[in-house]
Scaffold this motif. Sequence first.
Motif, PDB file in Angstrom:
ATOM      1  N   PRO A 100       0.839  -1.246  -0.059  1.00 39.91           N
ATOM      2  CA  PRO A 100      -0.074  -0.155  -0.088  1.00 39.91           C
ATOM      3  C   PRO A 100       0.844   1.375  -0.105  1.00 39.91           C
ATOM      4  CG  PRO A 100      -0.802  -1.729   1.529  1.00 39.91           C
ATOM      5  CD  PRO A 100       0.482  -1.933   1.296  1.00 39.91           C
ATOM      6  N   ALA A 101       2.016   0.939   0.418  1.00 41.29           N
ATOM      7  CA  ALA A 101       2.828   2.454   0.462  1.00 41.29           C
ATOM      8  C   ALA A 101       3.159   2.936  -1.005  1.00 41.29           C
ATOM      9  CB  ALA A 101       4.290   2.127   1.114  1.00 41.29           C
ATOM     10  N   LEU A 102       2.843   2.179  -1.978  1.00 40.03           N
ATOM     11  CA  LEU A 102       3.156   2.725  -3.320  1.00 40.03           C
ATOM     12  C   LEU A 102       2.087   3.833  -3.663  1.00 40.03           C
ATOM     13  CD1 LEU A 102       3.012  -0.584  -5.383  1.00 40.03           C
ATOM     14  CD2 LEU A 102       5.011   0.962  -5.133  1.00 40.03           C
ATOM     15  N   LEU A 103       1.001   4.005  -2.617  1.00 43.54           N
ATOM     16  CA  LEU A 103       0.256   5.202  -3.149  1.00 43.54           C
ATOM     17  C   LEU A 103       0.812   6.304  -2.417  1.00 43.54           C
ATOM     18  CD1 LEU A 103      -3.062   3.460  -1.854  1.00 43.54           C
ATOM     19  CD2 LEU A 103      -2.555   3.854  -4.265  1.00 43.54           C
ATOM     20  N   ASN A 104       1.755   6.429  -1.585  1.00 43.02           N
ATOM     21  CA  ASN A 104       2.473   7.434  -1.143  1.00 43.02           C
ATOM     22  C   ASN A 104       3.239   8.272  -2.341  1.00 43.02           C
ATOM     23  OD1 ASN A 104       1.828   6.752   1.555  1.00 43.02           O
ATOM     24  ND2 ASN A 104       3.817   5.562   1.595  1.00 43.02           N
ATOM     25  N   SER A 105       3.544   7.626  -3.441  1.00 46.84           N
ATOM     26  CA  SER A 105       4.247   8.437  -4.299  1.00 46.84           C
ATOM     27  C   SER A 105       3.287   9.164  -5.293  1.00 46.84           C
ATOM     28  CB  SER A 105       5.106   7.545  -4.960  1.00 46.84           C
ATOM     29  OG  SER A 105       4.432   6.686  -5.985  1.00 46.84           O
ATOM     30  N   LEU A 106       2.054   8.950  -5.104  1.00 49.55           N
ATOM     31  CA  LEU A 106       1.020   9.551  -6.131  1.00 49.55           C
ATOM     32  C   LEU A 106       0.973  11.044  -6.072  1.00 49.55           C
ATOM     33  CD1 LEU A 106      -1.825   7.200  -5.728  1.00 49.55           C
ATOM     34  CD2 LEU A 106      -0.557   7.385  -7.617  1.00 49.55           C
ATOM     35  N   PRO A 107       0.599  11.810  -7.234  1.00 45.64           N
ATOM     36  CA  PRO A 107       0.203  13.287  -6.910  1.00 45.64           C
ATOM     37  C   PRO A 107      -0.690  13.654  -5.824  1.00 45.64           C
ATOM     38  CG  PRO A 107       0.455  12.588  -9.274  1.00 45.64           C
ATOM     39  CD  PRO A 107       0.497  11.548  -8.363  1.00 45.64           C
ATOM     40  N   ALA A 108      -0.796  14.726  -5.392  1.00 46.92           N
ATOM     41  CA  ALA A 108      -1.525  15.135  -4.270  1.00 46.92           C
ATOM     42  C   ALA A 108      -3.092  14.756  -4.380  1.00 46.92           C
ATOM     43  CB  ALA A 108      -1.300  16.579  -3.794  1.00 46.92           C
ATOM     44  N   ASP A 109      -3.450  14.965  -5.808  1.00 45.74           N
ATOM     45  CA  ASP A 109      -4.871  15.159  -5.846  1.00 45.74           C
ATOM     46  C   ASP A 109      -5.271  13.604  -5.793  1.00 45.74           C
ATOM     47  OD1 ASP A 109      -3.422  14.743  -8.337  1.00 45.74           O
ATOM     48  OD2 ASP A 109      -5.222  15.148  -9.527  1.00 45.74           O
ATOM     49  N   LEU A 110      -4.576  12.581  -6.566  1.00 47.97           N
ATOM     50  CA  LEU A 110      -4.808  11.333  -6.602  1.00 47.97           C
ATOM     51  C   LEU A 110      -4.792  10.647  -5.296  1.00 47.97           C
ATOM     52  CD1 LEU A 110      -3.218   9.911  -9.865  1.00 47.97           C
ATOM     53  CD2 LEU A 110      -5.652  10.339  -9.511  1.00 47.97           C
ATOM     54  N   LYS A 111      -3.755  11.024  -4.523  1.00 47.41           N
ATOM     55  CA  LYS A 111      -3.582  10.375  -3.038  1.00 47.41           C
ATOM     56  C   LYS A 111      -4.912  10.712  -2.273  1.00 47.41           C
ATOM     57  CE  LYS A 111       0.054  10.368   0.418  1.00 47.41           C
ATOM     58  NZ  LYS A 111       1.371  10.913   1.113  1.00 47.41           N
ATOM     59  N   ASP A 112      -5.321  12.242  -2.397  1.00 47.59           N
ATOM     60  CA  ASP A 112      -6.215  12.457  -1.563  1.00 47.59           C
ATOM     61  C   ASP A 112      -7.666  11.765  -1.855  1.00 47.59           C
ATOM     62  OD1 ASP A 112      -4.603  14.354  -0.070  1.00 47.59           O
ATOM     63  OD2 ASP A 112      -5.414  16.057  -1.471  1.00 47.59           O
ATOM     64  N   ARG A 113      -7.744  11.491  -3.173  1.00 49.64           N
ATOM     65  CA  ARG A 113      -8.898  10.727  -3.652  1.00 49.64           C
ATOM     66  C   ARG A 113      -8.917   9.146  -3.314  1.00 49.64           C
ATOM     67  NH1 ARG A 113     -11.397  11.370  -9.806  1.00 49.64           N
ATOM     68  NH2 ARG A 113     -13.476  10.151  -9.007  1.00 49.64           N
ATOM     69  N   TYR A 114      -7.738   8.401  -3.306  1.00 54.01           N
ATOM     70  CA  TYR A 114      -7.774   7.079  -3.423  1.00 54.01           C
ATOM     71  C   TYR A 114      -6.971   6.313  -2.289  1.00 54.01           C
ATOM     72  CZ  TYR A 114      -9.322   7.190  -8.279  1.00 54.01           C
ATOM     73  OH  TYR A 114     -10.446   7.516  -9.389  1.00 54.01           O
ATOM     74  N   GLN A 115      -6.218   7.116  -1.447  1.00 52.25           N
ATOM     75  CA  GLN A 115      -5.219   6.221  -0.619  1.00 52.25           C
ATOM     76  C   GLN A 115      -5.938   5.839   0.556  1.00 52.25           C
ATOM     77  OE1 GLN A 115      -2.049   8.559   1.616  1.00 52.25           O
ATOM     78  NE2 GLN A 115      -0.707   6.731   1.249  1.00 52.25           N
ATOM     79  N   LYS A 116      -6.811   6.496   1.195  1.00 47.84           N
ATOM     80  CA  LYS A 116      -7.711   6.093   2.236  1.00 47.84           C
ATOM     81  C   LYS A 116      -8.580   5.134   1.912  1.00 47.84           C
ATOM     82  CE  LYS A 116      -7.201  10.086   5.302  1.00 47.84           C
ATOM     83  NZ  LYS A 116      -8.027  11.181   6.207  1.00 47.84           N
ATOM     84  N   ARG A 117      -9.185   5.251   0.820  1.00 50.70           N
ATOM     85  CA  ARG A 117     -10.387   4.187   0.209  1.00 50.70           C
ATOM     86  C   ARG A 117      -9.679   3.001  -0.265  1.00 50.70           C
ATOM     87  NH1 ARG A 117     -13.053   7.514  -4.510  1.00 50.70           N
ATOM     88  NH2 ARG A 117     -14.392   6.017  -4.597  1.00 50.70           N
ATOM     89  N   PHE A 118      -8.335   2.736  -0.785  1.00 54.82           N
ATOM     90  CA  PHE A 118      -7.808   1.679  -1.202  1.00 54.82           C
ATOM     91  C   PHE A 118      -7.323   1.018   0.238  1.00 54.82           C
ATOM     92  CE2 PHE A 118      -7.328   2.985  -5.360  1.00 54.82           C
ATOM     93  CZ  PHE A 118      -7.144   1.798  -6.162  1.00 54.82           C
ATOM     94  N   GLN A 119      -6.755   1.722   1.079  1.00 48.46           N
ATOM     95  CA  GLN A 119      -6.296   1.145   2.503  1.00 48.46           C
ATOM     96  C   GLN A 119      -7.602   0.765   3.145  1.00 48.46           C
ATOM     97  OE1 GLN A 119      -4.586   4.728   4.251  1.00 48.46           O
ATOM     98  NE2 GLN A 119      -2.653   4.266   3.267  1.00 48.46           N
ATOM     99  N   SER A 120      -9.034   1.370   3.182  1.00 43.73           N
ATOM    100  CA  SER A 120      -9.978   0.673   3.808  1.00 43.73           C
ATOM    101  C   SER A 120     -10.310  -0.738   3.138  1.00 43.73           C
ATOM    102  CB  SER A 120     -11.025   1.692   3.755  1.00 43.73           C
ATOM    103  OG  SER A 120     -12.399   1.180   3.924  1.00 43.73           O
ATOM    104  N   VAL A 121     -10.369  -0.726   1.811  1.00 45.27           N
ATOM    105  CA  VAL A 121     -10.784  -1.999   1.233  1.00 45.27           C
ATOM    106  C   VAL A 121      -9.613  -2.848   1.687  1.00 45.27           C
ATOM    107  CG1 VAL A 121     -10.806  -3.319  -0.867  1.00 45.27           C
ATOM    108  CG2 VAL A 121     -11.740  -1.024  -0.890  1.00 45.27           C
ATOM    109  N   ILE A 122      -8.341  -2.918   1.686  1.00 45.23           N
ATOM    110  CA  ILE A 122      -7.444  -3.712   2.135  1.00 45.23           C
ATOM    111  C   ILE A 122      -7.531  -4.254   3.402  1.00 45.23           C
ATOM    112  CG2 ILE A 122      -4.980  -4.074   2.469  1.00 45.23           C
ATOM    113  CD1 ILE A 122      -4.505  -2.382   0.131  1.00 45.23           C
ATOM    114  N   ALA A 123      -7.960  -3.152   4.437  1.00 49.26           N
ATOM    115  CA  ALA A 123      -7.919  -3.472   5.943  1.00 49.26           C
ATOM    116  C   ALA A 123      -9.150  -4.696   6.254  1.00 49.26           C
ATOM    117  CB  ALA A 123      -8.067  -2.352   6.707  1.00 49.26           C
ATOM    118  N   LYS A 124     -10.080  -4.276   5.149  1.00 53.03           N
ATOM    119  CA  LYS A 124     -11.326  -5.456   5.416  1.00 53.03           C
ATOM    120  C   LYS A 124     -11.492  -6.810   4.835  1.00 53.03           C
ATOM    121  CE  LYS A 124     -14.482  -1.317   5.555  1.00 53.03           C
ATOM    122  NZ  LYS A 124     -15.564  -0.502   4.527  1.00 53.03           N
TER     123      LYS A 124
END
Length: 495
Positions: free
Chosen positions: A102-126
Amino acid sequence: MSPQTQKLRFGVGTSKRRSIPISKIDLDLTNARFRDDAKDQNQAIEFMLAVAGEKCLGLLKDITTRGDLNPSDLPIAVVDGTRYRMLEGNRRLTCLKIWKHPALLNSLPADLKDRYQKRFQSVIAKSPFSPPDALDVVVVTSLEEADSWIDKKHGLGKESGASTVEWNSFEKDRRRFRRTNKRSPSYSFIELLNAEYSDDPMLIRYLTEVINVQYTTLKRLLDNSVMRDEIGIQYHLNGRTTMKLSASEMRPFITHLLADLAKRNQDSRSLHSSEDVGAYLRELADKELPSPSAMAATVPPGDNSKTEPSGQSYPQSPDSQPTSTPQGNDSPSPPKPEPKPQRRKTHARVFEGLDLSGFSEKIADLATNTSRLSVENNPDVVSILLRVILDLTAFQFLDRFGKGNPPRELDKRLLEVLKILDPGATEQLKQAETARPFNTLFHSIRNDPNHLRLAQFAVHSPSFVSTAAETKRLADRYEPMLEAMNQKLLEAGTE
């Protein structure tokens, strides 16, 4: 058989199925989805999320819930030095790499990171599953070998039949019935025609053509209140369709209707609105059905004067005497005038012919069943269902296209939806003659606290009563927005 004519054994090729460590498979930097070639693997993930982030999120939800990939659709990779390059299946590989790291999302531009990082992490955690270390792929030795298979997978060559062909709407309904025993109204109608008219080759030929080219238009006709209330073709909640008249009486009407659709004398352009559909059905009924009186409302119990079958009499009581003609008057009594046949009143309905197939099956069925209710007879029920439909559609739409979690309040959800459908909706509202419809709706929701009063009170107030006119007006106001949401979901595709 001579050596010259000996045939090669089928299935002998250079491509081989192998299990490859995901860490050794790279995304294709020249992926057809990208706006330009990516310079490295991090940018490839960025480009993938920029053009297909919502689809990747939906796919990851499916993978992490099932704990497996589709075994009937293997990715295709090519040897690239000591590594492998994914040629078909880059979206799947993106999801698996993010799941694993999931740390791959850290290198995304700010707009994509804000849009997707928490949502991807939520799916993975569940997910109850751990991410895989390896992936089954078909390994080819050259790009040329892979190209022909990839072209077929994505529809190039489908005219010749060599490509994968997506199921049409009827085929999807048929498969759904075989899996769930649930019939859609249009599929149920097809079953009825197959049962009643299997001996009519011309009608069946028209029916086959309609299934292939105008199945969704047929659905609009069947969903119209004129078909139910006046013509008497009725879909029931048990999944069966019935006809008020006999099959022989209905045959000319059914044949003409199917011929019009099969020959494209009528299509979605000529039958665009529910009013267009209703006018067409009435004209066809006047021309092809026996008489309007055959479809009149049922006579109340106890009145046999108009329901006694021809050629059949009921026994008279012993005390009854035939009525005698007065003596000296040879002229017969004037016949009673035939009552003027009356068609059953058409009730106002909401969402007639509205297609929400881009949403979940639950939402699409809810809208279809709501469209069958008379607003005059069920104003509060329709108002509550309208509130539920707006809520569910806005949530699913924002879950796909929105930024972050959808707002809890309905008005805020609808405002976010309108911003996506029409980014200019947030501009200053112009004069009514020049304002765009979604812009007007946006400012009505934002500036008028009573705009959604009916929809809110229908659910939250134990005493508020909606009138039929108010409910119909509110549904008509939001129907274009629902249509636009559905169209955008269909264009984005479904997993």
